[in-house]
Design an enzyme around this catalytic site. Structure first.
Site, mmCIF file in Angstrom:
data_model
loop_
_atom_site.group_PDB
_atom_site.id
_atom_site.type_symbol
_atom_site.label_atom_id
_atom_site.label_comp_id
_atom_site.label_asym_id
_atom_site.label_seq_id
_atom_site.Cartn_x
_atom_site.Cartn_y
_atom_site.Cartn_z
ATOM 1 N N HIS A 310 52.070 40.310 10.576
ATOM 2 C CA HIS A 310 51.173 40.968 11.528
ATOM 3 C C HIS A 310 49.740 40.662 11.140
ATOM 4 C CE1 HIS A 310 49.358 44.102 14.007
ATOM 5 N NE2 HIS A 310 50.490 44.072 14.675
ATOM 6 N N ASP A 367 58.655 44.561 16.476
ATOM 7 C CA ASP A 367 59.643 43.797 17.242
ATOM 8 C C ASP A 367 60.910 43.482 16.454
ATOM 9 O OD1 ASP A 367 58.086 43.618 19.583
ATOM 10 O OD2 ASP A 367 56.855 42.073 18.655
#
Ligand code: CMC
Length: 432
Positions: A310, A367
């Site tokens: 991320h 996700d």
């Protein structure tokens, strides 16, 4: 350095030229250097591809601390909202940065419920598109097309913006479900006002006119949780897109349509579909988990461990932590088993013990586990990112509204460092 000892300005020296730039501190301690006068005073600009060090706005909506793995909507920790709130309340929270009173919540729920129908003519847009087309493209087109049905959208008064916000929040599930129904050739199902927000999504997706359908409350609650966790994530790619498009004065529907397109990419929301496809390829024996992980570490393989890493989180994404537990809960409540969960756990274990991932601080993101839950709920794989878009809708709208009301907002227009050809005379084609 504490807030008290922090200097009021930062000194920048460029050659023999020194300038002072104001220092500002956010309410959660984020330190920023205000460079708005940099070019005028120093004749230089900043270079920051991907804008990883650039604050493009002041915001009161969402806070996240990537080092600590903290996420809060308007001050409320995501863990508490996930446990005790529900999506419609979270929508209001993001839009107003306060929790609603009972009366405000009742009125808002009523408004969201009674704007869910689409204009009958909009149905023709769905049927004009190929059935095999990706539903994210269909949703982006349908949301953009709302501007043609509500032409007052360009008239951006506070009242008009609020009406458009309600319309979009109410109609997005209908648009999403219609994109699915069209893809499988089933009749569109009108919304049902007696159902919850999540229950109505399930009804429009899975009911047919032939028999009675009641949404499973376990499935509806799990879906509501997913929507809460996706509701906002400050200045991510799609939200920045929505703000950028809105900064030109484009209406809410046009801005959000662009956000849906940005979300579709596999490095952003499209990762939830990519994760499940990755897990299925391992389940189906294309490669073992270990072979896959070796490939993901090789730059030239073009393979990444999807659902990992991320831009901001350098720690476990708190949403992934909630969703990992939810995988066990939902599968257990529905009496299902899914080997994909075992594969996901194996990949995570390998990553958490591998120097490549540890050194780069790559952890599961939102996700990584969400797709396993969507799959357990019966959501088709190519609809996963559409569900992310339904969840992110209040975030996009809140951020767009905040931008419109911001007295410091200007049209987004970054600069560049030009590295191309210097002036040269034009050559006619016969002389080249
Ligand atoms: N698998 C393998 N290597 C990775 C991964 C990954 N998933 N993510 C980052 N890296 C490596 C990358 O190759 C780079 O290595 P090096 O320093 O040797 O060049 C280093 O880690 C830093 O990566 P980056 O690409 O510079 O980081 P970024 O902040 O630009 O990208 C990201 C963030 C999310 C795009 C990236 O981590 C990624 O591609 N992850 C997989 C896709 C994904 O799961 N996306 C969903 C993001 S969360 C939800 C959302 O935004 O919608």
């Amino acid at each position: 350095m504490t807030n008290e000892t922090l200097p009021k300005t930062a000194k920048l020296t460029l050659g023999d030229h020194a300038i002072d730039l104001p220092v500002m501190v956010g309410t959660a301690g984020e330190v920023a250097i205000d460079i708005r006068q940099l070019r005028a005073k120093a004749g230089a600009i900043t270079y920051d591809p991907g804008l990883g060090n650039t604050g493009a706005c002041l915001s009161k909506i969402t806070f996240l601390d990537g080092e600590q793995g903290v996420l809060r909507y308007a001050g409320y920790p995501i863990e508490e909202l996930a446990k005790s709130s529900h999506f419609v309340e979270v929508m209001w929270l993001l839009l107003h940065q306060e929790l609603p009173s009972a009366q405000q919540l009742a009125q808002f729920t009523h408004d969201i419920t009674y704007h869910t129908m689409l204009h009958e003519d909009l149905k023709r847009l769905f049927s004009s598109l190929p059935k095999a087309g990706h539903p994210m493209a269909v949703c982006a087109a349908a949301v953009g097309a709302l501007s043609t049905f509500y032409q007052t959208a360009g008239n951006q008064t506070h009242e008009q913006n609020w009406i458009d916000a309600i319309r979009l929040l109410a109609k997005m599930p209908t648009i999403a479900a219609y994109s699915y129904k069209h893809s499988i050739g089933q009749p569109f199902m009108y919304p049902r006002n007696d159902l919850s927000y999540a229950g109505n999504i399930l009804h429009m997706m899975f009911a047919t006119p032939c028999e009675a359908y009641e949404p499973n409350p376990i499935v509806a609650r799990a879906l509501d949780l997913l929507l809460i966790l996706h509701a906002d994530h400050e200045q991510n790619c799609s939200t920045s897109t929505v703000r950028t498009v809105g900064s030109s004065g484009a209406n809410l529907f046009a801005s959000v349509s662009a956000g849906i397109s940005a979300l579709w990419g596999p490095l952003h929301g499209g990762a939830n579909q990519a994760v499940i496809e990755m897990l299925m390829s391992i389940r189906d024996g294309k490669r073992t988990a270990r072979e896959f992980m070796e490939l993901a570490k090789k730059k030239d393989s073009g393979v990444r461990l999807m659902g990992f890493g991320h831009r901001v989180y350098k720690n476990y994404d708190p949403r992934a932590l909630i969703l990992k537990q939810a995988c066990y809960d939902v599968l257990g409540q529905l009496g299902k088993k899914d080997p994909l969960l075992d594969i996901a756990i194996e990949l995570e274990q390998i990553a958490l013990n591998d120097a490549y991932f540890v050194d780069r601080k790559l952890y599961p993101n939102v996700d990584f586990y969400s797709g396993i839950i969507y799959k357990a709920l019966g959501i088709p794989v190519d609809m996963f990112t559409v569900y992310f878009a339904i969840g992110r809708m209040p975030g996009w709208i809140s951020q767009w509204l905040e931008y419109q009301a911001d007295p410091e907002a200007r049209i987004t227009r970054p600069r560049q460092v030009f590295m191309g050809a210097t002036p040269r005379p034009y050559q006619p084609v016969e002389k080249r």
